[in-house]
Design an enzyme around this catalytic site. Structure first.
Site, PDB file in Angstrom:
ATOM      1  N   TYR A 180      49.392  32.943  55.341  1.00  0.00           N
ATOM      2  CA  TYR A 180      49.136  32.594  53.936  1.00  0.00           C
ATOM      3  C   TYR A 180      50.055  31.478  53.417  1.00  0.00           C
ATOM      4  O   TYR A 180      49.600  30.512  52.799  1.00  0.00           O
ATOM      5  CB  TYR A 180      49.315  33.870  53.105  1.00  0.00           C
TER       6      TYR A 180
ATOM      7  N   ASP B  58      32.147  31.007  43.111  1.00  0.00           N
ATOM      8  CA  ASP B  58      32.827  31.971  43.977  1.00  0.00           C
ATOM      9  C   ASP B  58      31.868  32.336  45.100  1.00  0.00           C
ATOM     10  O   ASP B  58      30.653  32.272  44.930  1.00  0.00           O
ATOM     11  CB  ASP B  58      33.217  33.229  43.194  1.00  0.00           C
TER      12      ASP B  58
ATOM     13  N   ARG C  56      62.665  37.915  45.923  1.00  0.00           N
ATOM     14  CA  ARG C  56      62.113  36.600  45.572  1.00  0.00           C
ATOM     15  C   ARG C  56      62.115  36.455  44.049  1.00  0.00           C
ATOM     16  O   ARG C  56      61.629  37.329  43.335  1.00  0.00           O
ATOM     17  CB  ARG C  56      60.690  36.486  46.095  1.00  0.00           C
TER      18      ARG C  56
HETATM   19  P1  NAD Z   1      41.445  36.676  43.750  1.00  0.00           P
HETATM   20  O1  NAD Z   1      41.296  37.204  45.136  1.00  0.00           O
HETATM   21  O2  NAD Z   1      41.225  37.599  42.624  1.00  0.00           O
HETATM   22  O3  NAD Z   1      40.522  35.397  43.554  1.00  0.00           O
HETATM   23  C1  NAD Z   1      40.244  34.477  44.588  1.00  0.00           C
HETATM   24  C2  NAD Z   1      38.740  34.280  44.637  1.00  0.00           C
HETATM   25  O4  NAD Z   1      38.431  33.290  45.616  1.00  0.00           O
HETATM   26  C3  NAD Z   1      37.981  35.550  45.045  1.00  0.00           C
HETATM   27  O5  NAD Z   1      37.094  35.947  44.024  1.00  0.00           O
HETATM   28  C4  NAD Z   1      37.264  35.146  46.322  1.00  0.00           C
HETATM   29  O6  NAD Z   1      35.974  35.714  46.447  1.00  0.00           O
HETATM   30  C5  NAD Z   1      37.185  33.645  46.162  1.00  0.00           C
HETATM   31  N1  NAD Z   1      36.974  32.988  47.453  1.00  0.00           N
HETATM   32  C6  NAD Z   1      37.573  33.271  48.643  1.00  0.00           C
HETATM   33  N2  NAD Z   1      37.059  32.501  49.609  1.00  0.00           N
HETATM   34  C7  NAD Z   1      36.120  31.711  49.021  1.00  0.00           C
HETATM   35  C8  NAD Z   1      35.248  30.716  49.520  1.00  0.00           C
HETATM   36  N3  NAD Z   1      35.216  30.388  50.810  1.00  0.00           N
HETATM   37  N4  NAD Z   1      34.393  30.130  48.640  1.00  0.00           N
HETATM   38  C9  NAD Z   1      34.390  30.476  47.329  1.00  0.00           C
HETATM   39  N5  NAD Z   1      35.194  31.410  46.813  1.00  0.00           N
HETATM   40  C10 NAD Z   1      36.048  32.014  47.648  1.00  0.00           C
HETATM   41  O7  NAD Z   1      42.921  36.033  43.704  1.00  0.00           O
HETATM   42  P2  NAD Z   1      43.771  35.544  42.455  1.00  0.00           P
HETATM   43  O8  NAD Z   1      44.887  36.490  42.296  1.00  0.00           O
HETATM   44  O9  NAD Z   1      42.906  35.233  41.313  1.00  0.00           O
HETATM   45  O10 NAD Z   1      44.378  34.188  43.056  1.00  0.00           O
HETATM   46  C11 NAD Z   1      43.870  32.900  42.722  1.00  0.00           C
HETATM   47  C12 NAD Z   1      44.667  31.825  43.444  1.00  0.00           C
HETATM   48  O11 NAD Z   1      46.051  31.942  43.098  1.00  0.00           O
HETATM   49  C13 NAD Z   1      44.606  31.916  44.964  1.00  0.00           C
HETATM   50  O12 NAD Z   1      44.639  30.625  45.512  1.00  0.00           O
HETATM   51  C14 NAD Z   1      45.895  32.615  45.311  1.00  0.00           C
HETATM   52  O13 NAD Z   1      46.327  32.339  46.628  1.00  0.00           O
HETATM   53  C15 NAD Z   1      46.837  32.045  44.270  1.00  0.00           C
HETATM   54  N6  NAD Z   1      47.996  32.922  44.016  1.00  0.00           N
HETATM   55  C16 NAD Z   1      47.826  34.126  43.391  1.00  0.00           C
HETATM   56  C17 NAD Z   1      48.919  34.944  43.167  1.00  0.00           C
HETATM   57  C18 NAD Z   1      48.778  36.288  42.473  1.00  0.00           C
HETATM   58  O14 NAD Z   1      49.798  36.964  42.279  1.00  0.00           O
HETATM   59  N7  NAD Z   1      47.600  36.734  42.103  1.00  0.00           N
HETATM   60  C19 NAD Z   1      50.185  34.540  43.596  1.00  0.00           C
HETATM   61  C20 NAD Z   1      50.319  33.328  44.238  1.00  0.00           C
HETATM   62  C21 NAD Z   1      49.217  32.502  44.430  1.00  0.00           C
END
Ligand code: NAD
Length: 345
Positions: free
Chosen positions: A161, A46, A300
């Site tokens: 996004y 991360d 949705r």
């Molecule tokens: P989160 O924000 O808790 O985790 C994402 C992590 O990615 C963060 O800890 C962030 O620091 C890290 N990150 C961002 N840019 C980075 C980089 N350049 N290098 C390394 N790390 C980096 O989000 P989440 O809820 O755990 O989501 C995880 C994935 O699931 C994401 O791709 C998100 O788009 C997708 N998603 C989540 C949801 C939801 O409801 N939580 C819904 C749809 C899609």
């Protein structure tokens, strides 16, 4: 539990599993799952400093690296059998409506990660897509018809996004068709549960509402502010279902390079969600609606026909059940913060 193959059935316990975004919510839970199953070599990455990771799992190689940089992705994927990319700059509606450039820039992460995974000879590559990839024109009514996989095209994704997710999905599809890398592409619908963001601007509705109800109770306040008119509808998936779904999809040969919904089909309005949380908290609050706040699409839901047909499974935790441990965990976080202890948000 379904009998579909999972990592434990397919991989040796010393195969290297790489998990990107592991300092965050879902990838943190996935890391914990694989470690608990006895995988000995997990590389979690991360960009957040290690001290800020939501979960640190003992016995896991944990690296702080920015995966929008090509060289870091090469280092991350070295020797990997499986690569899970869940790293993205993201948050709830308050974040993704305001920071579209940041959201779009996550395309760098997937672009470099998938290339590095392919060059490293990884067997499988996972990309966390989102229901935000769907055509927003189909989501203008709270009484939506659930979205099926083909509804992403003709494309009119969520600005920023959603478009990033759509183009990264396309990378995954073409890396399979042109280069033979097996890719897996679930479209997550809202995920919630313990160890998720609950404050600070990136939190999503379930965590935000739990926090507001807990704070109102603590402060003796009798009102709650709700973004929008409360009639917006969504479905919400519990984190345990999400990571089990990730594992099943990643190991299903019929789902190579195939976007698939991963969400529940239990449609609720934001007003319903508030009522559920009030019930858990044992309070009834006066609702104030902020009609200028970000609210996202009107409705949705996830059409689960495809996942049920292919996996014979769908996420099953009812929202009312999953909210209980979520509420309890956020309540503890708020107590910890008040006591000066470190918390997730
Ligand atoms: P989160 O924000 O808790 O985790 C994402 C992590 O990615 C963060 O800890 C962030 O620091 C890290 N990150 C961002 N840019 C980075 C980089 N350049 N290098 C390394 N790390 C980096 O989000 P989440 O809820 O755990 O989501 C995880 C994935 O699931 C994401 O791709 C998100 O788009 C997708 N998603 C989540 C949801 C939801 O409801 N939580 C819904 C749809 C899609």
């Amino acid at each position: 539990m379904s009998t579909n193959p999972r990592a434990v059935d397919v991989l040796n316990k010393d195969s290297l599993i790489v998990i990107a975004g592991a300092g965050g919510f879902i990838a943190g839970a996935l890391t914990r799952r694989f470690r608990a199953q006895g995988f000995a070599r997990i590389r979690a990455i991360d960009k957040k400093p290690l001290a800020e990771w939501y979960q640190r799992v003992p016995g896991v190689e944990s690296l702080c690296m920015d995966l929008s940089e090509r060289a870091n992705c090469v280092r991350a994927c070295e020797g990997a059998a499986e690569v899970y990319n869940l790293a993205a700059d993201m948050g709830g509606m308050g974040f993704i409506e305001r920071f579209r450039v940041e959201c779009l820039r996550s395309v760098l992460i997937n672009t470099h990660m998938i290339e590095a995974a392919w060059r490293a000879g990884a067997e499988r590559y996972f990309f966390a897509s989102s229901a935000c990839a769907y055509n927003t024109d189909l989501q203008q009514d709270p009484k939506v018809r659930a979205l099926k996989e083909s509804d992403a095209y003709p494309a009119m994704a969520e600005r920023g996004y959603g478009w990033e997710k759509l183009i990264s999905e396309m990378f995954c599809q073409e890396y399979w068709h042109e280069r033979g890398l097996k890719t897996f592409i679930p479209r997550f619908h809202n995920v919630y549960g313990p160890h998720g963001t609950w404050d600070g601007g990136r939190e999503k509705a379930p965590a935000a509402i739990c926090r507001k109800v807990i704070m109102a109770k603590r402060d003796g306040d009798d009102t709650i502010e709700i973004w929008g008119d409360g009639h917006q509808t969504r479905s919400f998936m519990y984190i345990d279902d999400c990571v089990d779904g990730v594992d099943q999809i990643m190991h299903c040969e019929d789902l190579v390079a195939t976007p698939i919904n991963l969400g529940t089909s239990e449609l609720v309005s934001i007003n319903d969600l508030v009522s559920y949380v009030e019930e858990i908290g044992g309070v009834k609050l006066r609702r104030e609606y902020d009609l200028d706040a970000p609210r996202g699409v009107a409705g949705r839901n996830s059409d689960n026909t495809m996942i049920k047909r292919i996996l014979g499974w769908e996420p099953g935790t009812p929202l009312k059940e999953g909210l209980k441990p979520t509420y309890a965990w956020i309540e503890q976080q708020i107590r910890d913060r008040a006591a000066g202890k470190r918390t997730v948000s």
